[in-house]
Design a protein around this motif. Structure first.
Motif, PDB file in Angstrom:
ATOM      1  N   GLN A  92     166.638  98.295  27.578  1.00 52.53           N
ATOM      2  CA  GLN A  92     165.448  97.565  27.161  1.00 52.53           C
ATOM      3  C   GLN A  92     165.751  96.435  26.185  1.00 52.53           C
ATOM      4  OE1 GLN A  92     162.461  98.086  28.483  1.00 52.53           O
ATOM      5  NE2 GLN A  92     163.365  99.644  29.802  1.00 52.53           N
ATOM      6  N   GLY A 132     145.275 104.284  26.739  1.00 48.71           N
ATOM      7  CA  GLY A 132     146.533 103.656  26.367  1.00 48.71           C
ATOM      8  C   GLY A 132     147.721 104.486  26.737  1.00 48.71           C
ATOM      9  N   GLN A 176     153.064 105.858  31.824  1.00 50.33           N
ATOM     10  CA  GLN A 176     151.676 105.448  31.689  1.00 50.33           C
ATOM     11  C   GLN A 176     150.787 106.184  32.664  1.00 50.33           C
ATOM     12  OE1 GLN A 176     150.224 103.218  29.713  1.00 50.33           O
ATOM     13  NE2 GLN A 176     152.015 102.390  28.645  1.00 50.33           N
ATOM     14  N   SER A 226     145.739 103.081  35.472  1.00 46.86           N
ATOM     15  CA  SER A 226     144.847 102.147  34.777  1.00 46.86           C
ATOM     16  C   SER A 226     143.428 102.298  35.283  1.00 46.86           C
ATOM     17  CB  SER A 226     145.326 100.714  34.993  1.00 46.86           C
ATOM     18  OG  SER A 226     145.204 100.380  36.360  1.00 46.86           O
ATOM     19  N   SER A 284     149.069  99.455  21.701  1.00 47.52           N
ATOM     20  CA  SER A 284     148.504  98.671  22.792  1.00 47.52           C
ATOM     21  C   SER A 284     149.174  99.061  24.113  1.00 47.52           C
ATOM     22  CB  SER A 284     148.735  97.187  22.504  1.00 47.52           C
ATOM     23  OG  SER A 284     148.455  96.409  23.654  1.00 47.52           O
ATOM     24  N   PRO A 285     148.458  98.965  25.217  1.00 47.98           N
ATOM     25  CA  PRO A 285     149.087  99.260  26.517  1.00 47.98           C
ATOM     26  C   PRO A 285     150.245  98.312  26.823  1.00 47.98           C
ATOM     27  CG  PRO A 285     146.693  99.269  26.707  1.00 47.98           C
ATOM     28  CD  PRO A 285     147.002  98.757  25.349  1.00 47.98           C
ATOM     29  N   GLU A 286     150.271  97.145  26.176  1.00 50.11           N
ATOM     30  CA  GLU A 286     151.350  96.187  26.407  1.00 50.11           C
ATOM     31  C   GLU A 286     152.585  96.463  25.555  1.00 50.11           C
ATOM     32  OE1 GLU A 286     151.181  93.982  28.768  1.00 50.11           O
ATOM     33  OE2 GLU A 286     149.151  94.585  29.278  1.00 50.11           O
ATOM     34  N   THR A 287     152.497  97.417  24.650  1.00 49.12           N
ATOM     35  CA  THR A 287     153.608  97.690  23.732  1.00 49.12           C
ATOM     36  C   THR A 287     154.914  98.010  24.452  1.00 49.12           C
ATOM     37  OG1 THR A 287     152.069  98.449  22.027  1.00 49.12           O
ATOM     38  CG2 THR A 287     154.368  99.124  21.798  1.00 49.12           C
ATOM     39  N   TYR A 328     156.063  96.904  27.139  1.00 44.35           N
ATOM     40  CA  TYR A 328     156.627  95.708  27.756  1.00 44.35           C
ATOM     41  C   TYR A 328     157.026  94.660  26.708  1.00 44.35           C
ATOM     42  CZ  TYR A 328     154.139  97.999  31.548  1.00 44.35           C
ATOM     43  OH  TYR A 328     153.681  98.921  32.449  1.00 44.35           O
ATOM     44  N   GLU A 329     156.467  94.775  25.508  1.00 44.55           N
ATOM     45  CA  GLU A 329     156.777  93.818  24.438  1.00 44.55           C
ATOM     46  C   GLU A 329     157.926  94.273  23.549  1.00 44.55           C
ATOM     47  OE1 GLU A 329     153.118  93.601  22.382  1.00 44.55           O
ATOM     48  OE2 GLU A 329     152.160  92.237  23.812  1.00 44.55           O
ATOM     49  N   SER A 330     158.192  95.557  23.515  1.00 45.27           N
ATOM     50  CA  SER A 330     159.170  96.102  22.577  1.00 45.27           C
ATOM     51  C   SER A 330     160.585  95.980  23.120  1.00 45.27           C
ATOM     52  CB  SER A 330     158.864  97.576  22.280  1.00 45.27           C
ATOM     53  OG  SER A 330     157.555  97.720  21.773  1.00 45.27           O
TER      54      SER A 330
END
Length: 423
Positions: free
Chosen positions: A113, A79, A57, A60, A86-89, A91-93
């Motif tokens: 992961q 992003g 990344q 920010s 999304s920037p959260e992708t 951490y969500e994937s």
């Protein structure tokens, strides 16, 4: 007839509603599933470009280097290196990958992961996908992508369980609601359709009652006219006028009887005397009675009847069915024409067909109206044929009363075939 009309109305409404619901719910669920695939493929594309991992990344907007409004990063950098996500992708994937050599050996696995898959499971899944030869698709609840690298093929698996579970829940819920809605509409139609067809039913019943009453009322004067003409003939001798009176009286009597019989056969529950009888013998007997007439009119008549056939029904009505079809074929075929009668059995169904060469060219639109009351293909309504256009209507009613079907066929526009199926 009214009951059949009501059921057709309900069937048409239910079919239309079902099609509309299938289009709406099918479209919504299809778009939802397509969104799941497109999001998963976008993530896999990013992972494939970076050897099974998300790129680093960029700083920010809260980083001191970007506190100044003038020093904010460009829109495409906010992003990271994957602006469509999304920037959260990252951490969500949940995902894992394996590197497979060209000879089918697992060189490397990455399960950092995801917690639900260990190294052995990752290697087994990758080998199965590698052996299938496909580059993308689903493996259980994982969307996978195969990317070629220098050392072999990297196969990346993305966990889509949550998205697929939500999709299945939505699909089942929409299907359940659709079925409940269809059931509610069907119940309403069953209740409301009675009110919808009630005026038609009342009008139809009044029409049948009028025909029956008028027919019975006409029988008495017709009988008196016929008797009086016979008495006048005894006193004054034969004359053309008396012969015309007698002939027209017979025609009116026949028309009256046909209308009464048709009205009786079109009742919801016609009174039939159902007995088992040899229908092959009945067909042979009726055919022989018309054979001499066909020869006198120089018409060929072929008969093909499967022997030893029996049928449970009203023998008198079935005899009239044979008589109507044979008389119709004989009446409307030209001199030198051909007639044919076939009776055979297919499984549990009896098939009766009577065909004749038509004296008039037949069109497809005419076949649809042959069973209508008072319809005749001869629009001039030649009185020499002696018909009123009720014969095939009565034949249709007899077939319907025996839970059978009747249809007209004319592939070449010259030969007319009436086919009756009886069960």
């Amino acid at each position: 007839m009214i009951r059949s009309l009501r059921f057709k109305l309900i069937a048409a409404a239910m079919f239309s509603l079902t099609v509309v619901l299938l289009v709406i719910l099918g479209g919504v669920n299809l778009m939802s599933f397509h969104k799941i695939l497109s999001d998963a493929d976008a993530i896999l594309a990013v992972l494939g470009e970076n050897q099974g991992a998300f790129p680093q990344q960029k700083p920010s907007n809260d980083h001191p280097a970007f506190n100044s409004q003038k020093e904010r990063p460009p829109e495409e950098h906010r992003g990271g290196h994957f602006p469509a996500l999304s920037p959260e992708t990252p951490y969500e994937s949940r995902y894992f990958s394996a590197l497979v050599s060209e000879d089918g050996m697992v060189l490397q696995t990455d399960t950092g992961q995801i917690a639900a898959v260990d190294t052995e499971e990752a290697a087994a899944s990758a080998l199965a996908v590698w052996q299938s030869g496909r580059t993308s698709g689903f493996w259980n609840n994982y969307r996978y992508l195969r990317c070629d690298e220098d050392m072999g093929s990297r196969i990346i698996f993305l966990d889509c369980w949550r998205s697929l579970s939500n999709f299945r829940t939505t699909l089942l819920a929409s299907a359940g609601l659709a079925l409940l809605g269809l059931g509610a509409v069907l119940l309403l139609l069953l209740i409301l359709s009675k009110r919808i067809v009630r005026p038609v039913a009342e009008s139809y019943e009044k029409q049948k009652q009028f025909i029956t009453d008028a027919g019975h009322e006409l029988k008495t004067p017709l009988t008196i006219i016929s008797a009086d003409s016979d008495l006048v003939e005894l006193e004054c001798g034969e004359s053309q006028w008396l012969e015309d009176i007698r002939w027209q009286t017979q025609r009116l009597t026949g028309l009256t009887n046909d209308l009464i019989y048709l009205s009786r056969m079109e009742e919801d529950h016609p009174k039939l005397q159902l007995i088992e009888f040899p229908i092959s013998d009945v067909a042979e007997e009726m055919a022989q009675s018309f054979l001499a007439l066909a020869k006198n009119q120089e018409k060929s008549f072929s008969i093909e009847i499967q022997p030893m056939l029996s049928y449970t029904g009203d023998e008198k009505a079935i005899r009239q069915l044979f008589s109507i079809l044979l008389d119709n074929a004989l009446k409307y075929s030209p001199t030198g024409g051909a007639l044919a009668l076939h009776l055979k059995k297919h499984g549990r169904v009896l098939e009766l067909s009577v065909s004749n060469t038509s004296a008039y060219p037949l069109k497809a639109e005419q076949l649809e109206h042959l069973f209508d009351r008072f319809y005749r293909t001869d629009q001039s309504r030649n009185p020499e044929t002696g018909g009123y256009g009720l014969g095939l209507s009565i034949a249709k009613s007899i077939a319907a009363a025996h839970h059978g079907k009747i249809r007209a066929e004319s592939p070449d526009g010259v030969t007319l075939t009436i086919v009756v199926t009886l069960v």
